[in-house]
Write an enzyme that holds these catalytic residues in place. Structure first.
Site, PDB file in Angstrom:
ATOM      1  N   ASP A 117       0.878  -1.166   0.000  1.00 51.81           N
ATOM      2  CA  ASP A 117       0.000   0.000   0.000  1.00 51.81           C
ATOM      3  C   ASP A 117       0.915   1.215   0.000  1.00 51.81           C
ATOM      4  O   ASP A 117       1.727   1.384   0.918  1.00 51.81           O
ATOM      5  CB  ASP A 117      -0.859   0.032   1.261  1.00 51.81           C
ATOM      6  CG  ASP A 117      -1.962  -1.012   1.256  1.00 51.81           C
ATOM      7  OD1 ASP A 117      -1.989  -1.847   0.337  1.00 51.81           O
ATOM      8  OD2 ASP A 117      -2.795  -0.985   2.186  1.00 51.81           O
ATOM      9  N   HIS A 159       5.072  -7.122   0.312  1.00 54.89           N
ATOM     10  CA  HIS A 159       4.769  -8.452  -0.210  1.00 54.89           C
ATOM     11  C   HIS A 159       5.432  -8.679  -1.567  1.00 54.89           C
ATOM     12  O   HIS A 159       5.964  -7.757  -2.184  1.00 54.89           O
ATOM     13  CB  HIS A 159       3.255  -8.620  -0.318  1.00 54.89           C
ATOM     14  CG  HIS A 159       2.554  -8.603   1.008  1.00 54.89           C
ATOM     15  ND1 HIS A 159       1.978  -9.717   1.568  1.00 54.89           N
ATOM     16  CD2 HIS A 159       2.349  -7.587   1.904  1.00 54.89           C
ATOM     17  CE1 HIS A 159       1.445  -9.404   2.741  1.00 54.89           C
ATOM     18  NE2 HIS A 159       1.659  -8.110   2.965  1.00 54.89           N
ATOM     19  N   SER A 163       8.679   3.690   4.783  1.00 57.10           N
ATOM     20  CA  SER A 163       9.638   4.317   3.890  1.00 57.10           C
ATOM     21  C   SER A 163       9.271   4.092   2.435  1.00 57.10           C
ATOM     22  O   SER A 163       8.158   4.380   2.021  1.00 57.10           O
ATOM     23  CB  SER A 163      11.047   3.805   4.186  1.00 57.10           C
ATOM     24  OG  SER A 163      12.000   4.515   3.443  1.00 57.10           O
TER      25      SER A 163
END
EC number: 4.1.1.65
Length: 285
Positions: free
Chosen positions: A89, A146, A252
């Site tokens: 995300d 992921h 980050s």
């Protein structure tokens, strides 16, 4: 004012501040921890409805909250062997071709793939004339990273460096930002060639972790370290699309590199666009 904000980052003790914040974020402070988490949720409009544990009291430390797990099914992974999915995300900072070994950081600022990859010229050659994308994770985002596709880990590289903020303002004003900040480079072999997934540290990013190795930083060093992994056997690290590969405490940037003619980014992708882990990112060519 923007110049002052950027200029201060050259003067503050980046590593010392980050160590302090890291210790505070991992402290079990009871009701104080809960109060800080509640403030953070309100300040950054964090969506706790999708979290596996939505009650701030569940988390013993701020870090536990920050790397919170989502409910099962909250991020369905787009099916299809030809579809590469977003690893996090985030927000698309920059993406496009790697030209003359250079990646775009921001308008008027480029940096080299070789520098990003810890100075490894041979490794950088694998991505010559390839493609890249830079994804910025804001404080409100889900901070587990992921796999965008199936991959077998070939090498992990720890590259020491500065800890500048990696927000858009800094990216537009600090030269070689992503090639000078501390980072962990992960090289995977995939069905469509090599893929790099780089986790870039920043100010108050107290920790970068990988699922196969645990915490990579801290402690922070002054030397580039490399770990090689076998393609088969008990020590092989083989991950499927959508599986967690790492996480930030606090967040980050993730940078992906792909080989020449390996992929084509999703036609709807554009700079500044929010991304959702598991949704279409690119297509294999």
């Amino acid at each position: 004012m923007d110049k002052i904000k950027v200029g201060l980052q050259y003067w503050i003790p980046q590593h010392g501040l980050t160590r302090l914040v890291g210790k505070l974020a991992s402290a079990k402070a009871g009701s104080l921890t809960t109060a800080v988490i509640r403030w953070f949720i309100k300040q950054y409009n964090v969506n706790m409805d999708e979290a596996k544990h939505s009650d701030p009291k569940h988390f013993k430390t701020f870090n536990e909250f920050f790397v919170r797990e989502l409910k099962e099914g909250a991020r369905p992974i787009t099916e299809g062997d030809e579809i590469i999915t977003h690893p996090a995300d985030a927000c698309v900072s920059q993406f496009g071709p790697i030209e003359d070994g250079q990646l775009i950081q921001a308008k008027g600022h480029n940096y080299s793939a070789q520098e990003l990859l810890g100075g490894d010229e041979k490794l950088a050659e694998e991505f010559k004339d390839g493609s890249f994308a830079t994804l910025y994770l804001s404080p409100r985002d889900y901070h587990r990273v992921h796999m965008p596709c199936d991959g077998t880990l070939r090498q992990m590289i720890y590259v020491p460096g500065d800890l500048f903020s990696v927000n858009p303002l800094t990216a537009e004003n600090v030269p070689n930002l992503f090639a000078r900040n501390e980072r962990v480079v992960c090289i995977f072999d995939t069905e469509f060639g090599p893929m790099a997934q780089v986790l870039v540290g920043a100010t108050i990013v107290g920790s970068i972790e990988q699922v196969w190795a645990g915490t990579i930083t801290p402690p922070r060093g002054n030397t580039v370290y490399k770990w090689d992994y076998p393609a088969e056997g008990d020590k092989a690290v083989i991950l499927k699309k959508g599986e967690e590969m790492g996480r930030f405490k606090l967040g980050s940037t993730v940078i992906n590199l792909f080989a020449k003619d390996a992929i084509e980014f999703d036609v709807s992708m554009e700079n500044g666009q929010p991304t959702v882990m598991g949704t279409p990112y690119a297509l294999k060519k």
